[in-house]
Write a protein that holds these residues in place. Structure first.
Motif: not given
Length: 104
Positions: A13-17, A23-26, A51-58
């Motif tokens: 969770e920490r790594a994905v966050r 990504r959002s800052t730069s 990260v790809k899995k988190a993007d798909a879930e969100a």
């Protein structure tokens, strides 16, 4: 029995966050996943998968998926129309070829 997880859920969770925040800052910066992976001791490909899995879930890639789905539908319709037209042209070619053959 499934294999034990190599990385704890908190680390995942920490790594994905961290990747999402960076990504959002730069935006447009490359190597974020590799950098975070090295920092936390996680293989970059494993982190990229998380990260790809988190993007798909969100649902962050929903616009891309919707536009791709619309494009596929459009191309399938066009393909069906072309197949129908091709069948008509083949039938017309057979008809005209029959008229050109001398009758015995």
């Amino acid at each position: 029995m499934p294999a034990p997880r190599k990385y704890p859920a908190e680390l995942m969770e920490r790594a994905v966050r961290m990747v999402l925040e960076m990504r959002s800052t730069s935006p447009g910066r490359s190597g974020i996943v590799r950098q975070v992976g090295e920092l936390l001791g996680v293989h970059p490909e494993v982190l990229r998968h998380w990260v790809k899995k988190a993007d798909a879930e969100a649902g962050r890639n929903a616009e891309t998926t919707a536009s791709a789905t619309d494009r596929v539908r459009q191309l399938e319709k066009e393909n069906a129309d072309l197949r129908r037209l091709n069948g008509i042209l083949k039938a017309a070619a057979v008809l005209f070829a029959a008229e050109l053959e001398p009758r015995q």
